[in-house]
Every structure is written in C-alpha cells, then in structure tokens.
Design an enzyme around this catalytic site. Structure first.
Site, PDB file in Angstrom:
ATOM      1  N   HIS A 112      -9.286  22.482 -37.187  1.00  0.00           N
ATOM      2  CA  HIS A 112      -8.321  22.114 -38.239  1.00  0.00           C
ATOM      3  C   HIS A 112      -6.946  22.763 -38.049  1.00  0.00           C
ATOM      4  O   HIS A 112      -6.183  22.847 -39.006  1.00  0.00           O
ATOM      5  CB  HIS A 112      -8.895  22.474 -39.618  1.00  0.00           C
ATOM      6  CG  HIS A 112     -10.020  21.576 -40.039  1.00  0.00           C
ATOM      7  ND1 HIS A 112     -10.951  21.920 -40.982  1.00  0.00           N
ATOM      8  CD2 HIS A 112     -10.348  20.311 -39.634  1.00  0.00           C
ATOM      9  CE1 HIS A 112     -11.819  20.913 -41.148  1.00  0.00           C
ATOM     10  NE2 HIS A 112     -11.479  19.942 -40.334  1.00  0.00           N
ATOM     11  N   CYS A 141      16.129  21.135 -33.698  1.00  0.00           N
ATOM     12  CA  CYS A 141      16.659  19.758 -33.682  1.00  0.00           C
ATOM     13  C   CYS A 141      17.059  19.290 -35.084  1.00  0.00           C
ATOM     14  O   CYS A 141      17.573  18.193 -35.254  1.00  0.00           O
ATOM     15  CB  CYS A 141      15.630  18.809 -33.070  1.00  0.00           C
ATOM     16  SG  CYS A 141      14.246  18.447 -34.161  1.00  0.00           S
ATOM     17  N   GLU A 206     -26.352  29.783 -49.063  1.00  0.00           N
ATOM     18  CA  GLU A 206     -27.162  28.811 -49.808  1.00  0.00           C
ATOM     19  C   GLU A 206     -27.435  27.553 -48.986  1.00  0.00           C
ATOM     20  O   GLU A 206     -26.853  27.374 -47.903  1.00  0.00           O
ATOM     21  CB  GLU A 206     -26.445  28.428 -51.103  1.00  0.00           C
ATOM     22  CG  GLU A 206     -25.031  27.952 -50.876  1.00  0.00           C
ATOM     23  CD  GLU A 206     -24.215  27.891 -52.176  1.00  0.00           C
ATOM     24  OE1 GLU A 206     -23.489  26.902 -52.335  1.00  0.00           O
ATOM     25  OE2 GLU A 206     -24.320  28.817 -52.994  1.00  0.00           O
TER      26      GLU A 206
END
Ligand code: OAD
Length: 240
Positions: A112, A141, A206
């Site tokens: 990611h 730029c 979990e």
C-alpha cells in the site's frame, strides 16, 4: 516429528496493522482505530485530495509524526532475524509505516505504499519525504505532490503486485500477521498461497474472515506468537 519454521525454503510473511500495534501505532478498524476516528472519504482517496489537498497532507503529516515517535517492536525484529536465517523470505506488508525496514528487514514489498514518500503524478516521479521542503507539498515542476500511498479506489502498483504474487505463488510457508483481511486485493493473497499448497499460519488477536484459509491459528499478540513460533521445534504445537 513435524516441521519447524527453519525447515521451510520459501517463506512469505504478510503483515497488517496488527504487527505495528505493539509499537503504539493505531490499527485501522475497531474501537480507537484510524477509520473509527476519521472518515477515509475525507483523507484517503483521490477525490478527497482533489477537494482539499492541504487537509489530506495535514492528516498524513499527523500520521507521520505518530510513526516518527514509535520504534519497531519485537515482532518486527523477529521477522528481520528470520530473514537473516531464511534468505528466501519476503515480507509483503500492507503497512505504510516503514517499521519492517527500520527493524532490518531487506526484502520488503510495500503493498500500500509508504508514508515516507510523495509522488508527482505529472512527472511520474517519487520523492523522499525527507528531501522535501515541508508545508509546500509541491513538486519542482509546480504540480501538487501526493502521498505515495495506495488509497481507497486507487489502482495497485503493478510492479509490487507482480512481485508479491510471484513470491506467494512460489512459497511453501505463508504467515499472515495482524490483518483483518477485509481490504482487497490484499485480502486475496492468502488464497493464492493456499492454492499453491503452502503451509498456512495466521497470527492475530482474534478470528478474522480469512481464518478458515489457515491451517494453524496463533491467537495472541504478534510479538509473543512470533517468538513462540520461531523457537518452536515443530509448528504442529499451534492450535489449529
Ligand atoms: P485492520 O485495522 O483492518 O486490522 C488489524 C488486525 O490486527 C485486526 O484483525 C486485529 O485483530 C489485529 N491485531 C491488533 N493488534 C494485534 C496484535 N498486537 N497482535 C496481533 N494482531 C493484532 O488493519 P489492516 O488489516 O492492516 O490501507 O488493514 C488493511 C488496510 O486497510 C491498511 O493497509 C490500510 C487500511 O485502509 C492503507 O493504508 C492504504
């Protein structure tokens, strides 16, 4: 006698926010999670950036400041130690905090992106955050830079996706750690390893929607579970 981790040749460690939770970085989902406190629609998608780039940058600045105050934990360090002994180990992380690299992991694919990079879409150029003049968030730029992060609705980085898929299709051991398994395409990676016949281990506090894909599930904090696993003479000692 069953196998220990050292008996595997090609290992993929797939991490999510849970591996960094013990370093003090909030996870995304659940009470107190980042998306419990902030609407991702306002901070983590291209539309939000078009609407208000400064607001989006300030949010990411805040997250960078949180991470800058944190250090890799024992879990990150054990993974780096594993890589030193098992050279064909790849870390595929959904995390953008850079803590695996800080712990010494070298072969890391950032699925990611990273909080520590910015991107000029006009020039298709990546900048290190440390090289930028803060608070301008503009490229030389003149175009706005954006965080080099895969936000909701963004396409994946093809090279990272390709490398991750290749490593997973070849691995004989896949360990998923601290991820809720609800964000795609990352959430589809465990099933690729399973199709390939890899031994599958999940480490999480979990049960998750992906738990059924795993042969072994270690329920508890990532650092402790990794330490137990790394020291175990056979992984069959885990609760299936
Ligand atoms: P989530 O917040 O969705 O899930 C974190 C998981 O870690 C949960 O399943 C927890 O039970 C588990 N967990 C928490 N603390 C733990 C600990 N100490 N030891 C072991 N497990 C623990 O985070 P991700 O699955 O990583 O995208 O989220 C996926 C993506 O959604 C992220 O990469 C992020 C987010 O939107 C981007 O940043 C682009």
């Amino acid at each position: 006698m069953g196998k220990s981790l050292r008996d595997f040749k090609k290992v993929v460690i797939f991490t999510g926010a849970g591996i960094s939770a013990e370093s003090g970085i909030p996870t995304y989902r659940g009470k107190g999670g980042t998306w419990d406190q902030y609407n991702w629609e306002d901070y983590a998608c291209q539309a939000a950036f078009y609407r208000d780039p400064e607001k989006v940058w300030e949010f990411h600045e805040m997250r960078r400041a949180t991470v800058a105050d944190c250090e890799p934990n024992e879990g990150h360090c054990i993974i780096a130690e594993m890589e030193a002994e098992l050279p064909e180990l790849t870390v595929v992380t959904q995390n953008i905090d850079g803590l695996h690299q800080m712990a010494g992991s070298k072969n890391v694919l950032e699925f990611h992106g990273s909080l520590w990079r910015a991107r000029c879409e006009k020039e298709n150029r990546i900048h290190d955050i440390s090289e930028l003049e803060m608070e301008s968030w503009k490229c030389d730029c003149g175009a706005w830079l954006r965080p080099d992060i895969v936000w909701f609705g963004d396409g994946m980085k093809e090279d990272v996706l390709g490398k991750a898929t290749k490593a997973i299709r070849q691995c004989d051991l896949f360990i998923g750690i601290g991820t809720s398994g609800v964000v795609y395409p990352a959430a589809s990676l465990p099933s690729l390893a399973l199709e390939n016949g890899a031994t599958m281990i999940e480490i999480n506090l979990e049960q998750t929607p992906a738990s059924a894909l795993y042969e072994y599930c270690a329920r508890g904090p990532a650092s402790q579970m990794l330490q137990d696993l790394w020291e175990a003479e056979e992984i069959l000692g885990l609760n299936p």
